[in-house]
Design a protein around this motif. Structure first.
Motif, mmCIF file in Angstrom:
data_model
loop_
_atom_site.group_PDB
_atom_site.id
_atom_site.type_symbol
_atom_site.label_atom_id
_atom_site.label_comp_id
_atom_site.label_asym_id
_atom_site.label_seq_id
_atom_site.Cartn_x
_atom_site.Cartn_y
_atom_site.Cartn_z
ATOM 1 N N LEU A 1 0.832 -1.214 0.000
ATOM 2 C CA LEU A 1 0.000 0.000 0.000
ATOM 3 C C LEU A 1 0.862 1.257 0.000
ATOM 4 O O LEU A 1 0.652 2.175 -0.801
ATOM 5 C CB LEU A 1 -0.916 -0.014 1.232
ATOM 6 N N LYS A 2 1.843 1.304 0.884
ATOM 7 C CA LYS A 2 2.706 2.482 0.988
ATOM 8 C C LYS A 2 3.560 2.664 -0.270
ATOM 9 O O LYS A 2 3.715 3.783 -0.768
ATOM 10 C CB LYS A 2 3.620 2.367 2.218
ATOM 11 N N LYS A 3 4.078 1.546 -0.770
ATOM 12 C CA LYS A 3 4.958 1.611 -1.931
ATOM 13 C C LYS A 3 4.203 1.994 -3.198
ATOM 14 O O LYS A 3 4.659 2.844 -3.983
ATOM 15 C CB LYS A 3 5.658 0.264 -2.124
ATOM 16 N N LYS A 4 3.045 1.389 -3.410
ATOM 17 C CA LYS A 4 2.285 1.614 -4.642
ATOM 18 C C LYS A 4 1.682 3.008 -4.706
ATOM 19 O O LYS A 4 1.625 3.627 -5.775
ATOM 20 C CB LYS A 4 1.176 0.559 -4.759
ATOM 21 N N TYR A 5 1.235 3.517 -3.546
ATOM 22 C CA TYR A 5 0.503 4.792 -3.543
ATOM 23 C C TYR A 5 1.261 5.931 -2.855
ATOM 24 O O TYR A 5 0.691 6.992 -2.604
ATOM 25 C CB TYR A 5 -0.871 4.592 -2.887
ATOM 26 N N ASN A 6 2.522 5.726 -2.537
ATOM 27 C CA ASN A 6 3.383 6.758 -1.945
ATOM 28 C C ASN A 6 2.764 7.396 -0.698
ATOM 29 O O ASN A 6 2.755 8.620 -0.541
ATOM 30 C CB ASN A 6 3.683 7.857 -2.981
ATOM 31 N N LEU A 7 2.261 6.554 0.192
ATOM 32 C CA LEU A 7 1.636 7.048 1.423
ATOM 33 C C LEU A 7 2.690 7.107 2.532
ATOM 34 O O LEU A 7 2.716 6.292 3.450
ATOM 35 C CB LEU A 7 0.473 6.132 1.810
#
Length: 200
Positions: A41-47
């Motif tokens: 989630l963090k990697k794909k959407y830069n969160l």
């Protein structure tokens, strides 16, 4: 209240945005699955600011726990996964209230109290489509395959980015939680005893 939630933020140094899991780190709880989905989630959407908070005692050996820490280090999530260990009920209710999402992709549950606690606080729930969990959550949460990492990743992203969905799930959660209370449980238990005694 907002003041109590803010006190909990200070007590546990909580971030503004976080995903919450409450429970042990036993394999059936699928905590490693949560970590992998959170990483994607963090990697794909830069969160970059999003955190994962894990509350509850580990209930596993140090050797088993070290494997979890090794995975977190391997994925470079040391600053993003926060362990609070045991949290008193006073603070736990505020953790639920302040969370963006509650995740509980357990492989097996006899009942599943944490999702119900989250719903009673109006926190959107993502849980497994297995064992007793669908019966507890009903249509008030999102059901996922507890072996499908992408399913959890995309479900979390959907709630984080769709305010209408988040509000809808929050509203449904509060309504669903009303079906479960200790008085109702006691009355139903009493009915069972009375039925058994009357049919002796």
């Amino acid at each position: 209240s907002s003041n109590e939630i803010e006190d909990t933020r200070i007590e546990y140094n909580l971030p503004n945005s976080y995903i919450l899991y409450v429970g042990s780190e036993q394999s059936r709880k699928n905590f490693i699955f949560i970590i992998k989905a959170f990483y994607r989630l963090k990697k794909k959407y830069n969160l970059n600011d999003l955190k994962l908070i894990k509350a509850g005692s580990p209930q596993i050996s140090d050797a088993q726990r070290n494997k979890i820490f090794d995975l977190i280090k391997e994925l470079n999530l040391q600053k993003d996964v926060i362990f609070t260990n045991y949290v008193s009920e006073e603070y736990l209710v505020n953790l639920y209230n302040a969370a963006d999402i509650f995740v509980y992709p357990s492989l097996y549950e006899g009942f599943g109290l944490p999702p119900l606690e989250a719903m009673a606080c109006g926190c959107p729930v993502i849980t497994s489509n297995t064992s007793s969990l669908p019966e507890v959550v009903g249509d008030a949460g999102i059901m996922i395959d507890p072996f499908d990492v992408d399913s959890l990743t995309e479900s979390m992203h959907k709630i984080l980015t769709d305010n209408d969905l988040k509000k809808e799930l929050s509203k449904k959660s509060l309504e669903r939680a009303k079906f479960f209370n200790w008085e109702k449980t006691a009355n139903q238990t009493l009915e069972v005893y009375e039925d058994v005694l009357n049919n002796k």
